[in-house]
Design a protein around this motif. Structure first.
Motif, PDB file in Angstrom:
ATOM      1  N   LEU A   2      61.842  43.421  56.863  1.00  0.00           N
ATOM      2  CA  LEU A   2      61.937  42.310  57.590  1.00  0.00           C
ATOM      3  C   LEU A   2      61.001  40.913  56.406  1.00  0.00           C
ATOM      4  O   LEU A   2      60.743  39.939  56.635  1.00  0.00           O
ATOM      5  CB  LEU A   2      62.006  42.543  58.868  1.00  0.00           C
ATOM      6  N   LEU A   3      60.393  41.729  56.068  1.00  0.00           N
ATOM      7  CA  LEU A   3      59.114  41.315  55.238  1.00  0.00           C
ATOM      8  C   LEU A   3      59.769  40.281  53.898  1.00  0.00           C
ATOM      9  O   LEU A   3      59.425  39.061  54.097  1.00  0.00           O
ATOM     10  CB  LEU A   3      57.866  41.418  54.772  1.00  0.00           C
ATOM     11  N   TYR A   4      60.861  40.114  53.694  1.00  0.00           N
ATOM     12  CA  TYR A   4      61.476  40.050  52.391  1.00  0.00           C
ATOM     13  C   TYR A   4      62.961  39.171  52.740  1.00  0.00           C
ATOM     14  O   TYR A   4      63.662  38.632  52.263  1.00  0.00           O
ATOM     15  CB  TYR A   4      61.417  41.106  51.910  1.00  0.00           C
ATOM     16  N   GLN A   5      63.227  39.185  54.434  1.00  0.00           N
ATOM     17  CA  GLN A   5      64.354  38.235  54.724  1.00  0.00           C
ATOM     18  C   GLN A   5      65.224  38.903  54.169  1.00  0.00           C
ATOM     19  O   GLN A   5      65.964  38.133  53.834  1.00  0.00           O
ATOM     20  CB  GLN A   5      63.667  36.780  55.207  1.00  0.00           C
ATOM     21  N   THR A   6      65.296  39.960  54.426  1.00  0.00           N
ATOM     22  CA  THR A   6      66.749  40.568  53.844  1.00  0.00           C
ATOM     23  C   THR A   6      67.898  40.586  54.216  1.00  0.00           C
ATOM     24  O   THR A   6      67.833  40.869  55.614  1.00  0.00           O
ATOM     25  CB  THR A   6      66.267  42.779  53.924  1.00  0.00           C
ATOM     26  N   ASP A   7      69.042  40.711  53.426  1.00  0.00           N
ATOM     27  CA  ASP A   7      70.761  40.408  54.164  1.00  0.00           C
ATOM     28  C   ASP A   7      70.922  41.801  53.771  1.00  0.00           C
ATOM     29  O   ASP A   7      71.780  42.084  54.810  1.00  0.00           O
ATOM     30  CB  ASP A   7      71.531  39.334  52.987  1.00  0.00           C
ATOM     31  N   LEU A   8      70.853  43.362  53.045  1.00  0.00           N
ATOM     32  CA  LEU A   8      71.748  44.151  52.638  1.00  0.00           C
ATOM     33  C   LEU A   8      70.325  45.053  52.335  1.00  0.00           C
ATOM     34  O   LEU A   8      70.061  45.266  51.183  1.00  0.00           O
ATOM     35  CB  LEU A   8      72.405  44.053  51.980  1.00  0.00           C
ATOM     36  N   VAL A   9      70.485  46.563  53.364  1.00  0.00           N
ATOM     37  CA  VAL A   9      69.655  47.521  52.547  1.00  0.00           C
ATOM     38  C   VAL A   9      70.365  49.039  52.469  1.00  0.00           C
ATOM     39  O   VAL A   9      71.121  49.747  52.754  1.00  0.00           O
ATOM     40  CB  VAL A   9      68.936  47.688  53.816  1.00  0.00           C
ATOM     41  N   PRO A  10      70.112  49.145  50.880  1.00  0.00           N
ATOM     42  CA  PRO A  10      71.135  49.803  50.087  1.00  0.00           C
ATOM     43  C   PRO A  10      70.515  51.527  50.483  1.00  0.00           C
ATOM     44  O   PRO A  10      69.267  51.518  49.735  1.00  0.00           O
ATOM     45  CB  PRO A  10      71.395  49.909  48.802  1.00  0.00           C
ATOM     46  N   VAL A  11      70.760  52.069  50.777  1.00  0.00           N
ATOM     47  CA  VAL A  11      70.227  53.605  51.982  1.00  0.00           C
ATOM     48  C   VAL A  11      71.342  54.856  51.765  1.00  0.00           C
ATOM     49  O   VAL A  11      72.238  54.460  51.853  1.00  0.00           O
ATOM     50  CB  VAL A  11      69.316  53.239  52.887  1.00  0.00           C
ATOM     51  N   GLY A  12      70.511  55.763  51.565  1.00  0.00           N
ATOM     52  CA  GLY A  12      71.737  57.060  52.468  1.00  0.00           C
ATOM     53  C   GLY A  12      72.364  57.274  53.714  1.00  0.00           C
ATOM     54  O   GLY A  12      71.497  56.227  54.524  1.00  0.00           O
ATOM     55  N   ALA A  13      72.753  57.746  54.163  1.00  0.00           N
ATOM     56  CA  ALA A  13      73.551  57.676  55.640  1.00  0.00           C
ATOM     57  C   ALA A  13      72.095  57.878  56.370  1.00  0.00           C
ATOM     58  O   ALA A  13      72.531  57.875  57.461  1.00  0.00           O
ATOM     59  CB  ALA A  13      74.109  58.975  55.455  1.00  0.00           C
ATOM     60  N   ALA A  51      56.468  37.999  51.261  1.00  0.00           N
ATOM     61  CA  ALA A  51      55.785  38.429  52.461  1.00  0.00           C
ATOM     62  C   ALA A  51      54.782  38.254  52.958  1.00  0.00           C
ATOM     63  O   ALA A  51      55.069  38.341  54.188  1.00  0.00           O
ATOM     64  CB  ALA A  51      55.118  40.195  52.024  1.00  0.00           C
ATOM     65  N   ASN A  52      53.735  37.058  52.531  1.00  0.00           N
ATOM     66  CA  ASN A  52      53.114  36.542  53.250  1.00  0.00           C
ATOM     67  C   ASN A  52      52.963  35.350  53.720  1.00  0.00           C
ATOM     68  O   ASN A  52      53.141  35.201  54.863  1.00  0.00           O
ATOM     69  CB  ASN A  52      51.416  35.576  52.552  1.00  0.00           C
ATOM     70  N   ARG A  53      54.643  34.516  52.808  1.00  0.00           N
ATOM     71  CA  ARG A  53      55.173  33.643  53.896  1.00  0.00           C
ATOM     72  C   ARG A  53      55.729  34.214  55.558  1.00  0.00           C
ATOM     73  O   ARG A  53      55.351  33.190  55.821  1.00  0.00           O
ATOM     74  CB  ARG A  53      56.174  32.776  53.005  1.00  0.00           C
TER      75      ARG A  53
END
Ligand code: AQP
Length: 339
Positions: free
Chosen positions: A144-155, A321-323
């Motif tokens: 959430l710190l990076y205002q992320t749209d997509l998180v590529p991870v394993g299942a 992140a600080n923003r």
């Protein structure tokens, strides 16, 4: 003035990996390989999540070495440090700060239901620390710190993405649109590579050596481990994870490396013996890992280069992140320090 089309800003990707051992073929196929594939289309931030690693006891010297090696390995898979932000989680204090704040917006009930918490509590029964329970909150803070749209991870991380979304939505519900709500990105093939010795459990870098293929295993180790991989006694090659977990795992690895579907690979090899299947998988794994290992061997020796990448990455990540952290603190009602 001439009308110029303005390119839409790229969507942001965030993901991380723990320096809790040398990454496995599972980490590579399930996550790292996709990070490389996404680097042109997205604005990508990749972290060596060393704060997460201490939920399980780590030997200090080993942790330090593994952290440097993992950073080198991220570069060795081809991630360009100019194009992506590559940094160590502990170099950006905002992760720990936001995690504390979000802890107060997360319920014990939802944390204690997490499969990873239950699994790791069993596996490390002598050290069921509070960090094991609150791991998903730190992970939510990372994302959430990076205002992320997509998180590529394993299942295996699906549940953690869901709780991250819940926390973000809860916070936004109270204070307005503070966080972007992220989506998980889990590969259809190779999202869960299984242990070679216990193919009903996922392959993990902290398991005993024979259970996994490390990204730095040489051809002899790869050959030996795949040769000893558990299959079954009916000698039929077919993709059927429920009834034939060992064979299906080998087919899924092969399919992921060849960009095919496991069913397709199973059909191609139908009628052959398990020895041939294992040989084919061995060849494909060695072919995928060899160039990475050669590149790694070069990069890991260059300490000054690695330090430079970490420093630059932490500065760039820290600014973003600080923003977000300031925005969150303001919303909650903190008096912000005068700068
Ligand atoms: N077996 C797997 N198959 C596919 N993807 C996997 N990942 C992990 N194992 C598999 C994905 O790799 C990324 C980095 O994982 P991590 O290091 O942050 O933590 P983890 O999921 O706990 O990985 P390990 O290997 O099992 O580590 P240890 O043994 O330390 O717990 C994540 O995107 C993960 O989904």
């Amino acid at each position: 003035m001439e009308n110029q089309a303005v390119a839409a800003p790229k969507k942001r990707i965030y993901s991380g990996i723990q320096p809790s051992g040398t990454p496995t073929l599972g980490n590579y196929i399930g996550a790292m390989r996709n990070w490389k594939l996404l680097e042109d289309e997205y604005d990508c931030i990749y972290s060596v999540v060393d704060l997460h690693a201490i939920t399980v006891r780590q030997e200090p010297a080993k942790l330090r070495r593994q952290t440097q090696e993992l950073t080198a390995l991220l570069l060795a898979i081809g991630l360009a440090p100019q194009k992506n932000i590559i940094y160590l989680q502990s170099h950006v204090p905002a992760h720990a700060e936001l995690a504390w704040l979000l802890n107060c917006y997360t319920y014990m009930g939802e944390l204690s239901r997490m499969t990873q918490f239950k699994d790791k509590s069993q596996k490390h029964a002598d050290n069921v620390n509070a960090g094991l329970l609150t791991y998903p909150v730190l992970m939510a803070a990372d994302i959430l710190l990076y205002q992320t749209d997509l998180v590529p991870v394993g299942a295996d991380q699906k549940q953690h993405i869901e709780i991250c979304r819940d926390i973000a939505q809860r916070f936004n519900g109270l204070y307005g649109d503070v966080f972007t709500i992220p989506e998980g990105f889990i590969p259809k093939t190779g999202g869960r590579v299984m242990s070679l010795q216990e193919p009903t459990r996922k392959m993990s870098k902290s398991d005993p050596d024979e259970c996994f293929i490390s990204m730095l295993d040489g051809p002899d180790d790869v050959r030996r481990k795949i040769k000893r991989a558990v299959t079954d006694s009916d000698a039929e090659i077919r993709f059927d994870p429920e009834n034939k977990p060992g064979v299906s795992n080998l087919l899924a690895i092969l399919a992921a490396l060849n960009g095919k579907k496991p069913e397709e690979v199973g059909a191609e090899l139908a009628g052959r013996g398990y020895g041939e299947l294992k040989q084919t998988v061995t060849d494909a794994v060695i072919e995928a890992l060899s160039p990475i290992q050669a590149e790694y061997g070069r990069i890991v020796k260059d300490k000054a280069y690695l330090e430079g990448v970490m420093k630059d990455g932490a500065e760039r990540a820290g600014r973003i992140a600080n923003r977000t952290l300031q925005k969150v603190m303001k919303k909650i009602g903190y008096v912000l320090p005068v700068r």
